[in-house]
Design a protein around this motif. Structure first.
Motif, mmCIF file in Angstrom:
data_model
loop_
_atom_site.group_PDB
_atom_site.id
_atom_site.type_symbol
_atom_site.label_atom_id
_atom_site.label_comp_id
_atom_site.label_asym_id
_atom_site.label_seq_id
_atom_site.Cartn_x
_atom_site.Cartn_y
_atom_site.Cartn_z
ATOM 1 N N ALA A 178 0.856 -1.187 0.000
ATOM 2 C CA ALA A 178 0.000 0.000 0.000
ATOM 3 C C ALA A 178 0.892 1.238 0.000
ATOM 4 C CB ALA A 178 -0.911 0.003 1.224
ATOM 5 N N ALA A 179 0.774 2.048 -1.061
ATOM 6 C CA ALA A 179 1.583 3.263 -1.185
ATOM 7 C C ALA A 179 0.919 4.209 -2.171
ATOM 8 C CB ALA A 179 2.997 2.931 -1.663
ATOM 9 N N ASN A 180 1.077 5.507 -1.922
ATOM 10 C CA ASN A 180 0.553 6.542 -2.827
ATOM 11 C C ASN A 180 -0.949 6.392 -3.087
ATOM 12 O OD1 ASN A 180 3.210 7.505 -3.098
ATOM 13 N ND2 ASN A 180 3.606 6.194 -4.866
ATOM 14 N N GLY A 181 -1.678 5.918 -2.068
ATOM 15 C CA GLY A 181 -3.129 5.830 -2.185
ATOM 16 C C GLY A 181 -3.640 4.629 -2.941
ATOM 17 N N THR A 182 -2.750 3.723 -3.354
ATOM 18 C CA THR A 182 -3.179 2.522 -4.073
ATOM 19 C C THR A 182 -2.542 1.290 -3.428
ATOM 20 O OG1 THR A 182 -1.347 2.631 -5.653
ATOM 21 C CG2 THR A 182 -3.375 3.787 -6.242
ATOM 22 N N THR A 183 -3.086 0.119 -3.748
ATOM 23 C CA THR A 183 -2.556 -1.135 -3.224
ATOM 24 C C THR A 183 -2.239 -2.070 -4.378
ATOM 25 O OG1 THR A 183 -3.814 -0.936 -1.166
ATOM 26 C CG2 THR A 183 -3.001 -3.121 -1.747
ATOM 27 N N ILE A 184 -1.042 -2.637 -4.342
ATOM 28 C CA ILE A 184 -0.597 -3.589 -5.356
ATOM 29 C C ILE A 184 -0.490 -4.964 -4.708
ATOM 30 C CG2 ILE A 184 1.347 -4.276 -6.816
ATOM 31 C CD1 ILE A 184 1.993 -1.329 -7.171
ATOM 32 N N PRO A 238 16.209 -4.966 -15.825
ATOM 33 C CA PRO A 238 15.216 -5.188 -16.888
ATOM 34 C C PRO A 238 13.927 -4.399 -16.654
ATOM 35 C CG PRO A 238 15.217 -7.031 -15.365
ATOM 36 C CD PRO A 238 16.307 -6.110 -14.900
ATOM 37 N N LEU A 239 14.026 -3.062 -16.749
ATOM 38 C CA LEU A 239 12.887 -2.205 -16.441
ATOM 39 C C LEU A 239 11.832 -2.223 -17.541
ATOM 40 C CD1 LEU A 239 14.812 0.879 -15.010
ATOM 41 C CD2 LEU A 239 13.778 -1.009 -13.752
ATOM 42 N N ASP A 240 12.195 -2.702 -18.713
ATOM 43 C CA ASP A 240 11.267 -2.691 -19.836
ATOM 44 C C ASP A 240 10.448 -3.976 -19.923
ATOM 45 O OD1 ASP A 240 13.460 -4.204 -20.413
ATOM 46 O OD2 ASP A 240 13.643 -3.565 -22.499
ATOM 47 N N THR A 241 10.497 -4.801 -18.891
ATOM 48 C CA THR A 241 9.718 -6.038 -18.873
ATOM 49 C C THR A 241 8.802 -6.025 -17.661
ATOM 50 O OG1 THR A 241 11.207 -7.315 -17.468
ATOM 51 C CG2 THR A 241 11.773 -7.192 -19.805
ATOM 52 N N GLY A 242 8.029 -7.079 -17.517
ATOM 53 C CA GLY A 242 7.154 -7.177 -16.354
ATOM 54 C C GLY A 242 7.840 -7.788 -15.144
ATOM 55 N N ASP A 243 9.161 -8.023 -15.233
ATOM 56 C CA ASP A 243 9.877 -8.694 -14.155
ATOM 57 C C ASP A 243 10.169 -7.783 -12.975
ATOM 58 O OD1 ASP A 243 10.040 -11.170 -15.475
ATOM 59 O OD2 ASP A 243 11.765 -10.488 -16.637
ATOM 60 N N VAL A 244 10.243 -6.480 -13.206
ATOM 61 C CA VAL A 244 10.607 -5.517 -12.161
ATOM 62 C C VAL A 244 9.616 -4.358 -12.164
ATOM 63 C CG1 VAL A 244 12.369 -3.925 -11.320
ATOM 64 C CG2 VAL A 244 13.050 -6.090 -12.352
ATOM 65 N N GLU A 245 9.163 -3.976 -10.962
ATOM 66 C CA GLU A 245 8.304 -2.793 -10.818
ATOM 67 C C GLU A 245 8.877 -1.924 -9.711
ATOM 68 O OE1 GLU A 245 3.576 -1.614 -10.060
ATOM 69 O OE2 GLU A 245 4.193 -3.703 -10.370
ATOM 70 N N ILE A 246 8.913 -0.601 -9.939
ATOM 71 C CA ILE A 246 9.476 0.328 -8.954
ATOM 72 C C ILE A 246 8.426 1.365 -8.565
ATOM 73 C CG2 ILE A 246 11.275 2.044 -8.494
ATOM 74 C CD1 ILE A 246 13.077 0.596 -10.439
ATOM 75 N N ILE A 247 8.239 1.531 -7.258
ATOM 76 C CA ILE A 247 7.302 2.515 -6.711
ATOM 77 C C ILE A 247 8.108 3.540 -5.920
ATOM 78 C CG2 ILE A 247 5.341 2.872 -5.167
ATOM 79 C CD1 ILE A 247 4.743 -0.181 -5.555
ATOM 80 N N SER A 248 7.933 4.818 -6.204
ATOM 81 C CA SER A 248 8.582 5.889 -5.450
ATOM 82 C C SER A 248 7.555 6.534 -4.527
ATOM 83 C CB SER A 248 9.161 6.940 -6.406
ATOM 84 O OG SER A 248 9.870 7.927 -5.689
ATOM 85 N N THR A 249 7.897 6.654 -3.230
ATOM 86 C CA THR A 249 6.923 7.142 -2.253
ATOM 87 C C THR A 249 7.643 7.663 -1.013
ATOM 88 O OG1 THR A 249 4.910 6.531 -1.040
ATOM 89 C CG2 THR A 249 6.668 4.882 -1.147
ATOM 90 N N ASP A 250 6.874 8.239 -0.079
ATOM 91 C CA ASP A 250 7.477 8.657 1.196
ATOM 92 C C ASP A 250 6.963 7.825 2.369
ATOM 93 O OD1 ASP A 250 4.921 9.646 1.321
ATOM 94 O OD2 ASP A 250 5.478 11.705 1.757
ATOM 95 N N LYS A 251 5.966 6.952 2.099
ATOM 96 C CA LYS A 251 5.507 6.015 3.131
ATOM 97 C C LYS A 251 4.796 4.846 2.473
ATOM 98 C CE LYS A 251 1.269 8.639 4.081
ATOM 99 N NZ LYS A 251 0.468 9.333 5.129
ATOM 100 N N ALA A 252 4.824 3.704 3.155
ATOM 101 C CA ALA A 252 4.196 2.501 2.596
ATOM 102 C C ALA A 252 4.015 1.466 3.698
ATOM 103 C CB ALA A 252 5.055 1.921 1.473
ATOM 104 N N VAL A 253 3.093 0.533 3.442
ATOM 105 C CA VAL A 253 2.926 -0.632 4.305
ATOM 106 C C VAL A 253 2.996 -1.865 3.413
ATOM 107 C CG1 VAL A 253 1.449 -1.875 5.913
ATOM 108 C CG2 VAL A 253 1.500 0.626 5.973
ATOM 109 N N ILE A 254 3.842 -2.820 3.801
ATOM 110 C CA ILE A 254 4.018 -4.045 3.030
ATOM 111 C C ILE A 254 3.579 -5.238 3.876
ATOM 112 C CG2 ILE A 254 5.686 -5.570 1.891
ATOM 113 C CD1 ILE A 254 7.385 -3.124 1.265
#
Length: 295
Positions: A178-184, A238-254
């Protein structure tokens, strides 16, 4: 009054002798007419003792010879004071020095540590514990655990334990972020909480990381087969594939569905299922090489 610096040395960091480095610091300081107050860590009330040393001497700079864990300890000891940390890489995990682009030679590092400009570096709070560099769930945390249990220090120790870790790695895990108002919700092999870009080996795991921007990145590695792993260790995320996703934020819950190995800045923290994370802006003044002049 003669100018002073406190010099904190972790004598066992990296498994190498620090005598040459200590002599080089003392010789450089003498040439600059600076007094050195030497403190060697021993694992017994080090933070309290460093606080007392700072209160007694009030230096503008504290030099630190050790790995990331030693640097973080000194930063915690002087967090409320206006003092610059000069980093002299000397540990098994020197990830921060890699990200700061510190040179490999002792003379160049001494010049930066004693006289370099500085940045106000962010830190991250993870379940109330401070992280200044890279923390992660999954494969690399298992490697850190195996390294801590082994008898061989330095990069050789990491290499030996890498084989063991890959052979016994835990399976993928379900994670909710949960980060930036959305949940992945996704399946992952490894989740990195990154304030900087590189591991101490020089591997770039977070290409967009900036140490003083008030944000951190969550790097989700969904697949770690040999092809993806090879791309990562050769510096080709490999940022151009579905193998890696990056989220930039100042707070999160995992949250993870099962307990997963977790490490902070090269120190194993056990098996966890929840991480509560937020940025701590401008927590540490750290000496850096001067930026080259703009054309």
């Amino acid at each position: 009054m003669k100018k002073k610096v406190i010099f904190v040395v972790n004598p066992i960091a990296g498994g190498n002798d620090k005598a040459e480095l200590v002599s080089a610091v003392q010789a450089y300081a003498e040439s600059e007419d600076i007094a050195v107050v030497l403190y060697e860590t021993n694992g017994e009330d080090d933070i309290a003792k460093i606080k007392a040393l700072y209160a007694a001497h009030r230096p503008d700079r504290i030099l630190v010879a050790g790995g990331d864990g030693t640097i973080k300890m000194v930063a915690e000891a002087v967090e409320k004071h206006d003092v610059i940390l000069g980093i002299l890489p000397a540990g098994s995990a020197n990830g921060l020095s890699v990200d700061l682009n510190l040179p490999s030679s002792i003379p160049e590092n001494l010049e930066i540590a004693f006289h370099g400009s500085h940045i106000d570096m962010d830190m991250i709070s993870i379940n109330g514990i401070r992280s200044m560099h890279l923390s992660d769930l999954g494969l690399n945390a298992q490697l850190v655990k195996n390294y801590e249990k082994g008898n061989t220090r330095g990069m050789i120790g990491y290499a030996l334990n890498a084989f063991q870790t890959l052979s016994e790695q835990e399976g993928p895990f379900e994670v909710k972020i949960a980060a930036n108002g959305t949940t992945i919700e996704t399946t992952a092999r490894m989740v990195v909480i990154a304030n900087t870009q590189k591991y101490g080996t020089g591997v770039t795991i977070n290409p967009s990381g900036i140490m003083d921007d008030g944000k951190f990145e969550i790097v989700i590695l969904k697949n770690l087969d040999l092809l993806v792993f090879g791309k990562i260790i050769t510096g080709n995320m490999p940022l151009d594939t579905g193998d890696v996703e990056i989220i930039s934020t100042d707070k999160a819950v995992i949250h993870t569905e099962t307990e997963v190995s977790f490490q902070i800045d090269g120190e194993y923290c056990g098996m966890l299922r929840k991480l509560d994370i937020h940025i701590l802006p401008g927590q540490m003044k750290v000496a850096v090489p001067s930026a080259p002049p703009e054309n």
